[in-house]
Write an enzyme that holds these catalytic residues in place. Structure first.
Site, short mmCIF file in Angstrom:
data_model
loop_
_atom_site.label_atom_id
_atom_site.label_comp_id
_atom_site.label_asym_id
_atom_site.label_seq_id
_atom_site.Cartn_x
_atom_site.Cartn_y
_atom_site.Cartn_z
N LEU A 71 9.11 -3.15 -16.79
CA LEU A 71 8.75 -1.79 -16.37
C LEU A 71 9.61 -0.72 -17.01
O LEU A 71 9.26 0.47 -16.94
CB LEU A 71 8.84 -1.69 -14.84
N HIS A 136 18.19 -8.97 4.66
CA HIS A 136 17.25 -10.09 4.76
C HIS A 136 16.79 -10.19 6.21
O HIS A 136 17.26 -9.46 7.09
CB HIS A 136 17.90 -11.38 4.28
N ASP A 166 10.40 -10.59 8.38
CA ASP A 166 9.73 -10.60 7.08
C ASP A 166 8.21 -10.70 7.23
O ASP A 166 7.46 -9.98 6.56
CB ASP A 166 10.20 -11.81 6.25
#
Length: 390
Positions: A71, A136, A166
């Site tokens: 990118l 996380h 998550d």
């Protein structure tokens, strides 16, 4: 012929690892054309370079195409802008501001395509005191008040092997918001920016401890609430062979059915016993269940409507008649020529049949196909390759 509800919807997926890929997996399974945009070496979920592709990656990336692109290289921004012109959805999981610095943030892409639905999944949201921090699932659960409750009475908090923040906080919340915004964009012609904080979304689902706080005017310690071990009729008990039975007999009729099947009708009115009385009942129930193996209990409770079930290992889940009857696995080709069962799309709909149309893609497997769809000829593709963009 069965149709897929998201057929014709184009999704640009910049996510890695679990929350974003699981979100776009659901979109792909429902028929969206998901283009997985990943670095030339592949996303982190594929595993370390030089090792076989991870089963973790294979589990959440079927039915997608892979465009491997740097990118930051010359020409990359223009490719993303071209893709965005007729895309419906962008899903990304970078820290706030990363996509904008690359020139492919919401404002950049909205100028190209006002109908675009742009979803940013992050740990703590696009603003606020923790926006720039990494994290996380264990961290998001902590800030949401979930992890503190994940413990036995007097024990330490311990995360399970199901990353709640998550998946429920990130993947499912993002998919829900994307579909709502996509529906509105079809009517209004205007897309939206969606800010999904996995912590916020997990927090919003943490209803039971909050209700108990308001009820008792103080936090209920882990392992002592209605659903966490405070009642004889709701919890896990060890069997004679070291396995466990899950008892969820909250309603009196279920507890009575269990007591009758277990041979302890004298406890049929004690399912909700509390305090010292409740502890004594739990001890009795534990002794009763400890007297038989899991297989013996499974046989004894067959056909008994008592909300009691064996605690299964994952291999037993794959082999269980319920899993087969509900067509909950799909045999997925592996790069070595073998195959393995992964979980299928779980929702059943009329006039829709889940299918594995594409196995999980190799890194950049669809580079040339995607670029040709944008009108790139051989020379243009060669130039991008020479520039290190693909």
């Amino acid at each position: 012929m069965a149709s897929k509800p998201l057929s014709g919807v184009k999704v640009l997926d910049f996510t890695q690892l679990l929350p974003g890929p699981m979100c776009t997996l659901h979109l792909a399974d429902m028929g969206a054309d998901v283009i997985k945009i990943e670095p030339p070496g592949g996303e982190a979920g594929r595993g370390p370079a030089g090792t076989p592709i991870s089963h973790f990656f294979l589990a959440v990336n079927r039915n997608k195409r892979s465009l491997a692109i740097n990118l930051r290289a010359d020409g990359a921004r223009e490719i993303i802008h071209s893709l965005a012109k007729d895309a419906d959805v962008v899903v990304e999981g970078f820290r706030p501001g990363v996509m904008s610095r690359l020139g492919i943030g919401y404002d950049d892409l909205k100028a190209i395509n006002p109908k675009l639905v742009y979803c940013a999944i992050s740990g703590y949201g696009q603003d606020g005191p923790l926006a720039e921090l990494g994290g996380h699932d264990i961290n998001y659960q902590s800030y949401a008040g979930i992890l503190e409750q994940s413990a036995a009475p007097g024990g330490k908090p311990h995360p399970g092997n199901f990353p709640i923040a998550d998946l429920a906080g990130g993947a499912l919340s993002a998919a829900m918001a994307v579909l709502a915004a996509l529906f509105d964009a079809q009517r209004s012609g205007q897309g939206r920016f969606i800010d999904v904080s996995m912590t916020d979304c997990a927090m919003a689902l943490n209803v039971q401890p909050l209700a108990s706080l308001h009820t008792w005017k103080q936090p209920v310690p882990a392992g002592h609430d209605t659903l966490s071990g405070g009642l004889p009729c709701y919890g896990t008990y060890e069997t004679a062979d070291g396995r466990h039975l899950a008892v969820g007999a909250l309603e009196p009729k279920f507890w009575q059915a269990f007591c009758a099947a277990a041979g302890c009708p004298e406890l049929s009115k004690s399912g909700w016993a509390a305090g010292k009385s409740g502890a004594a009942v739990k001890t009795q129930v534990a002794q009763i269940i400890k007297a038989r193996t899991l297989a013996e209990w499974t046989a004894a409770l067959a056909g008994v409507d008592a909300c009691v079930s064996p605690v299964l290992r994952i291999d037993e889940v794959l082999a269980h008649p319920l899993t087969a009857a509900r067509a909950m696995t799909v045999d997925t080709p592996l790069p070595d020529g073998g195959s393995a069962p992964y979980f299928a799309f779980p929702v059943k709909m009329s006039d829709y049949a889940f299918s594995l149309d594409r196995p999980p893609p190799a890194v950049g497997e669809h580079n040339e196909t995607v670029l040709r769809e944008l009108g790139h000829g051989e020379d243009a593709i060669a130039a991008l390759r020479a520039a290190g963009a693909i």
